[in-house]
Design a protein around this motif. Sequence first.
Motif, mmCIF file in Angstrom:
data_model
loop_
_atom_site.group_PDB
_atom_site.id
_atom_site.type_symbol
_atom_site.label_atom_id
_atom_site.label_comp_id
_atom_site.label_asym_id
_atom_site.label_seq_id
_atom_site.Cartn_x
_atom_site.Cartn_y
_atom_site.Cartn_z
ATOM 1 N N VAL A 1 40.323 37.473 35.407
ATOM 2 C CA VAL A 1 41.212 37.631 36.555
ATOM 3 C C VAL A 1 40.464 37.349 37.850
ATOM 4 N N ASN A 2 39.200 37.740 37.908
ATOM 5 C CA ASN A 2 38.388 37.452 39.102
ATOM 6 C C ASN A 2 38.332 35.958 39.390
ATOM 7 N N VAL A 3 38.084 35.176 38.328
ATOM 8 C CA VAL A 3 38.004 33.724 38.502
ATOM 9 C C VAL A 3 39.368 33.167 38.899
ATOM 10 N N LEU A 4 40.430 33.682 38.298
ATOM 11 C CA LEU A 4 41.773 33.242 38.673
ATOM 12 C C LEU A 4 42.029 33.465 40.160
ATOM 13 N N GLU B 1 39.879 33.707 42.531
ATOM 14 C CA GLU B 1 39.043 32.793 43.318
ATOM 15 C C GLU B 1 39.633 31.388 43.344
ATOM 16 N N ARG B 2 40.057 30.888 42.181
ATOM 17 C CA ARG B 2 40.559 29.519 42.094
ATOM 18 C C ARG B 2 41.951 29.358 42.696
ATOM 19 N N LEU B 3 42.764 30.401 42.611
ATOM 20 C CA LEU B 3 44.136 30.306 43.116
ATOM 21 C C LEU B 3 44.264 30.778 44.560
ATOM 22 N N GLY B 4 43.160 31.261 45.112
ATOM 23 C CA GLY B 4 43.215 31.772 46.481
ATOM 24 C C GLY B 4 44.048 33.038 46.571
ATOM 25 N N GLY B 5 44.011 33.858 45.528
ATOM 26 C CA GLY B 5 44.827 35.054 45.474
ATOM 27 C C GLY B 5 44.097 36.298 45.935
ATOM 28 N N LYS B 6 44.871 37.340 46.237
ATOM 29 C CA LYS B 6 44.325 38.622 46.664
ATOM 30 C C LYS B 6 44.719 39.671 45.642
ATOM 31 N N ILE B 7 43.737 40.348 45.060
ATOM 32 C CA ILE B 7 44.006 41.400 44.081
ATOM 33 C C ILE B 7 44.318 42.694 44.830
ATOM 34 N N ILE B 8 45.520 43.241 44.610
ATOM 35 C CA ILE B 8 45.958 44.403 45.372
ATOM 36 C C ILE B 8 46.122 45.649 44.496
ATOM 37 N N SER B 9 45.889 45.491 43.195
ATOM 38 C CA SER B 9 46.038 46.638 42.296
ATOM 39 C C SER B 9 45.052 46.543 41.149
ATOM 40 N N ILE C 1 47.215 43.272 39.845
ATOM 41 C CA ILE C 1 48.254 42.480 40.491
ATOM 42 C C ILE C 1 47.587 41.597 41.539
ATOM 43 N N MET C 2 47.948 40.331 41.484
ATOM 44 C CA MET C 2 47.402 39.352 42.423
ATOM 45 C C MET C 2 48.550 38.724 43.210
ATOM 46 N N VAL C 3 48.375 38.591 44.508
ATOM 47 C CA VAL C 3 49.384 37.959 45.352
ATOM 48 C C VAL C 3 48.848 36.615 45.829
#
Length: 355
Positions: free
Chosen positions: A213-216, A218-226, A304-306
Amino acid sequence: MPGLYIGSTAPYSGKNTLCLGLGLKFRKEGLSVGYFKPVGAQAAKVGNAWGDLDAVAISEALGQDIAPDTATPVLVTQDFMHKVFAQGPCQDRTSDIIAAYKKISKGKDVTLVGGSGGFLTSGLYACLDGASVAKALDVPVVIVDRCTHEMNYDILLAIKEQMGDKMIGCVLSDVSGGYLEEVNSVLAPFLARRGVKVLGIIPHDRVLGAVSVNVLAERLGGKIISSAHKADVVAESFLIGTMQVENFLAYFRKHPKAAVIVGGDRSDLQLVAIEGRCACLILTGNLYPNDIILARAENAEVPIMVVREDTYSVARRMEALLARHKLRDPGKFQQASQLVAANLDVAAIRQGLGL
């Protein structure tokens, strides 16, 4: 000392997995193994030198202590391409490649040469395609073909025609269970009749294709909020939540370790994915979930990633990411070794190398 060029019909076909698995197998059999990637496209500064990230990872896994710029003497960067376009395509770059190869292969029982991209076409603009490099090094080749949707048998035959006896054979990788019987009973015998020996049929492996999920993020430019503390969990596939709940449930039960991509406004599907303990929930359109969703996700420890992009765009990027995810995770090294050892005709490769 013998060398072996490992190329592929197309990019992201499993060259790194084969190099790593075969190298570890050779080492287990008591051979000293060198690794060399003459042309790299994943440029990064490693210590005080520039090198290729894949070459650095595989070199370390094989216990090779050598400078990154020696392991990969040619790095394809924007500056490199501009020089090629300005100076003309076929400047002599093989002298550096040959010198580095001699240095790495000295004292080794065998040296594995990792290709870049597709064997016949990648690097052709700079006269650094796989065929040209393999001929310059005067080493035999093994070609990997990834059989996820279709088989590039025309390219395999074209490589055989160009390389002749220098082509030891091919390896068919990432073959799904439903395709195995056809590959074994129809395609492999066909290739054999045309002079292309199938050295191994490597089945699809979910672990090697998984991505954290960390790599996802990073690659998708997402923010993990949960549940950020669970971001080391890996996703083996992905599902798109654009359907009715009942239909989504049917797909989700078959892919429990999937990352679920869903619009930020689809709380019904978000709850289903969380209750099913999906690998992670990717909410698109930069829409944040409500408090109930956040509380359920924290309780279930589901990240959860936004992300900003729409669902379709994220799904396309996910598909490319899972197909291209690099073998740089040390946790996957043993899996790659076992997979290759169990499905590869190593004896035939040794015979082709005169080992």
